[in-house]
Design a protein around this motif. Structure first.
Motif, short mmCIF file in Angstrom:
data_model
loop_
_atom_site.label_atom_id
_atom_site.label_comp_id
_atom_site.label_asym_id
_atom_site.label_seq_id
_atom_site.Cartn_x
_atom_site.Cartn_y
_atom_site.Cartn_z
N LEU A 183 42.90 44.20 -42.08
CA LEU A 183 41.85 44.80 -42.89
C LEU A 183 41.97 46.31 -42.77
N ASP A 184 42.03 46.99 -43.91
CA ASP A 184 42.10 48.45 -43.94
C ASP A 184 40.68 49.00 -43.80
N LEU A 185 40.40 49.68 -42.69
CA LEU A 185 39.05 50.19 -42.46
C LEU A 185 38.66 51.28 -43.44
N ASN A 186 39.63 51.93 -44.04
CA ASN A 186 39.33 52.95 -45.05
C ASN A 186 38.97 52.33 -46.39
N ALA A 187 39.45 51.11 -46.64
CA ALA A 187 39.21 50.46 -47.93
C ALA A 187 39.20 48.94 -47.73
N PRO A 188 38.13 48.39 -47.14
CA PRO A 188 38.07 46.94 -46.90
C PRO A 188 38.18 46.14 -48.20
N HIS A 189 38.68 44.92 -48.08
CA HIS A 189 38.77 44.02 -49.23
C HIS A 189 37.93 42.78 -48.95
N PRO A 190 37.51 42.06 -49.99
CA PRO A 190 36.63 40.90 -49.76
C PRO A 190 37.28 39.78 -48.96
N GLY A 191 38.61 39.62 -49.07
CA GLY A 191 39.27 38.50 -48.40
C GLY A 191 39.14 37.23 -49.23
N GLN A 192 39.81 36.19 -48.77
CA GLN A 192 39.80 34.91 -49.46
C GLN A 192 38.81 33.96 -48.80
N HIS A 193 38.40 32.93 -49.53
CA HIS A 193 37.56 31.87 -48.95
C HIS A 193 38.50 30.85 -48.29
N TRP A 194 39.23 31.31 -47.29
CA TRP A 194 40.34 30.55 -46.71
C TRP A 194 39.90 29.24 -46.07
N TRP A 195 38.64 29.18 -45.60
CA TRP A 195 38.16 27.99 -44.89
C TRP A 195 37.97 26.80 -45.82
N ARG A 196 37.81 27.04 -47.13
CA ARG A 196 37.47 25.96 -48.05
C ARG A 196 38.60 24.94 -48.22
N ALA A 197 39.81 25.37 -48.07
CA ALA A 197 40.95 24.45 -48.21
C ALA A 197 41.13 23.57 -46.98
N HIS A 198 40.29 23.77 -45.97
CA HIS A 198 40.49 23.05 -44.71
C HIS A 198 39.25 22.28 -44.31
N LEU A 199 38.43 21.91 -45.30
CA LEU A 199 37.29 21.06 -45.02
C LEU A 199 37.76 19.61 -44.95
N ALA A 200 36.94 18.77 -44.35
CA ALA A 200 37.37 17.40 -44.06
C ALA A 200 37.61 16.58 -45.31
N SER A 201 36.84 16.83 -46.38
CA SER A 201 36.99 16.03 -47.60
C SER A 201 36.58 16.86 -48.80
N PRO A 202 37.06 16.50 -50.00
CA PRO A 202 36.70 17.26 -51.20
C PRO A 202 35.19 17.30 -51.44
N THR A 203 34.45 16.27 -51.00
CA THR A 203 33.01 16.25 -51.23
C THR A 203 32.29 17.32 -50.44
N GLU A 204 32.91 17.83 -49.40
CA GLU A 204 32.29 18.89 -48.60
C GLU A 204 32.50 20.27 -49.22
N ARG A 205 33.44 20.37 -50.15
CA ARG A 205 33.79 21.69 -50.67
C ARG A 205 32.74 22.18 -51.65
N PRO A 206 32.22 23.37 -51.43
CA PRO A 206 31.17 23.89 -52.31
C PRO A 206 31.70 24.22 -53.69
N VAL A 207 30.83 24.08 -54.67
CA VAL A 207 31.19 24.43 -56.04
C VAL A 207 30.86 25.90 -56.25
N GLU A 208 31.78 26.65 -56.84
CA GLU A 208 31.58 28.07 -57.10
C GLU A 208 30.32 28.25 -57.93
N GLY A 209 29.47 29.20 -57.50
CA GLY A 209 28.22 29.43 -58.19
C GLY A 209 27.06 28.66 -57.57
N ASN A 210 27.38 27.68 -56.71
CA ASN A 210 26.34 26.94 -55.98
C ASN A 210 26.87 26.69 -54.59
N ARG A 211 27.12 27.77 -53.88
CA ARG A 211 27.95 27.74 -52.68
C ARG A 211 27.39 26.85 -51.60
N ASP A 212 26.09 26.86 -51.39
CA ASP A 212 25.54 26.15 -50.25
C ASP A 212 24.09 25.82 -50.53
#
Length: 360
Positions: A326-355
């Motif tokens: 992470l560049d401290l002079n210009a931070p970036h949002p990053g990816q939602h990297w954890w979503r691809a590693h949930l136990a099942s597709p039913t656990e994955r949040p839908v964009e726009g209704n995250r939780d």
């Protein structure tokens, strides 16, 4: 002879500290009467009755780091290594927060919370460390094995009062250890580092509770200002820190290991976001998550909840993968990297209704 693993380190006399009372440290705000400490049933459930989703079903992604990559990293680089362990390059030196590299956050090598992932780089591959910044002495923040491996290659260890005494008992040379009360600090290589209040507790055994102090930290590099929360509940101190030192370019804020039974010492996600706002923060990086299961919530819940809440409050959030720069002079949002590693597709949040549980 007692095992050295459970050796009770001698702690100095800090009775002159405003935070000390009868040989123990205390918080600015007393624990509310309606907020009792967790009882035996709560502790039993945390230790032996956790839901299966407190641990990832598959290995988490980690971007491996090499010594060569770190040597080539630009100034003002940040790398998250896991839990609350962050590597910072400032003024040509490397700074490490709450270094924990062991497999378990526990006094026992065969029991206790186990890591979800290996660190992106091993202890022995790290470059020389200019300084280690410690927030308190709990096992998921103060790793004796890591301190032992780092002491010969680290120039200075900065800690709250009493935590440095533990380092001395473990063999760290006295000239490398500097201890601070709240609002005290030091300047090193042009960096200004200040221990600031937190609302937590301390101890590494059954009878040494609150014998050492806990703190957050402010790091100032000219105009760049960083805040490292350590562990803390939500309290008025964030606003005071913001008044004295803000605005902050980046806040590294505890977001994980929360529970309805202990909000006094660990923030819920909505409190994390509010604390960031109190601090006058620009970018928020949630830490204290993604490495150990220390509560009853799903391992990925802190990411989803803080993501949704930050969006609602207009807070800029960054969620780098473990090992990602992470560049401290210009931070970036990053990816939602954890979503691809949930136990099942039913656990994955839908964009726009995250939780569905973004409220407390």
């Amino acid at each position: 002879m007692k095992s050295s693993r459970f050796f009770r380190a001698p702690i100095g006399d800090y009775s002159s500290s405003p935070q000390s009372l009868a040989g123990r440290f205390r918080n600015l705000t007393p624990r509310p009467a309606h907020m009792p400490e967790p009882d035996a049933k709560v502790l039993w459930n945390v230790l032996f009755n956790k839901p299966s989703d407190t641990v990832p079903a598959a290995p988490l992604p980690v971007l491996p780091l090499s010594r060569a990559e770190l040597d080539a990293a630009p100034e003002r680089s940040l790398f998250r290594l896991g839990h609350s362990t962050v590597l910072l390059k400032l003024r040509g030196g490397w700074w490490l927060t709450d270094p924990v590299f062991s497999d378990r956050a526990s006094p026992l090598p065969f029991a206790g919370p186990k890591r979800f992932h290996a660190p992106p780089i091993s202890l022995h591959e790290l470059p020389p460390i200019r300084g280690v910044i410690l927030s308190h002495d709990h096992y998921d923040h103060l790793d004796r094995v890591a301190i032992g491996a780092l002491q010969a290659r680290t120039e200075v260890f900065l800690s709250p009062l009493g935590v440095g005494d533990r380092l001395l008992a473990w063999g760290v040379p006295a000239h490398k250890v500097r201890q601070f009360d709240w609002w005290q600090g030091t300047e090193i290589d042009g960096l200004r580092l200040t221990a600031t209040p937190a609302q937590h507790f301390s101890g590494r055994g059954l009878r040494d509770g609150n014998r050492t102090l806990w703190s957050s930290w402010v790091i100032e590099d000219d105009e760049l200002r960083l805040f490292f929360s350590g562990d803390t509940g939500y309290f008025d101190g964030f606003a005071e820190i913001g008044r004295r030192f803000g605005p902050f370019d980046l806040t590294l804020m505890e977001t994980g290991a929360y529970n309805e039974h202990w909000p006094y010492v660990h923030m819920h996600p909505q409190q994390t976001v509010q604390a960031h706002i109190d601090l006058q923060g620009r970018w928020l990086l949630p830490i204290h998550n993604g490495t150990f299961d220390l509560a009853m919530h799903a391992w990925h819940e802190p990411f989803e909840r803080v993501l949704g809440l930050a969006g609602e409050r207009g807070v800029s959030l960054t969620t780098p993968m473990m090992g990602e720069r992470l560049d401290l002079n210009a931070p970036h949002p990053g990816q939602h990297w954890w979503r691809a590693h949930l136990a099942s597709p039913t656990e994955r949040p839908v964009e726009g209704n995250r939780d569905a549980a973004t409220s407390s």
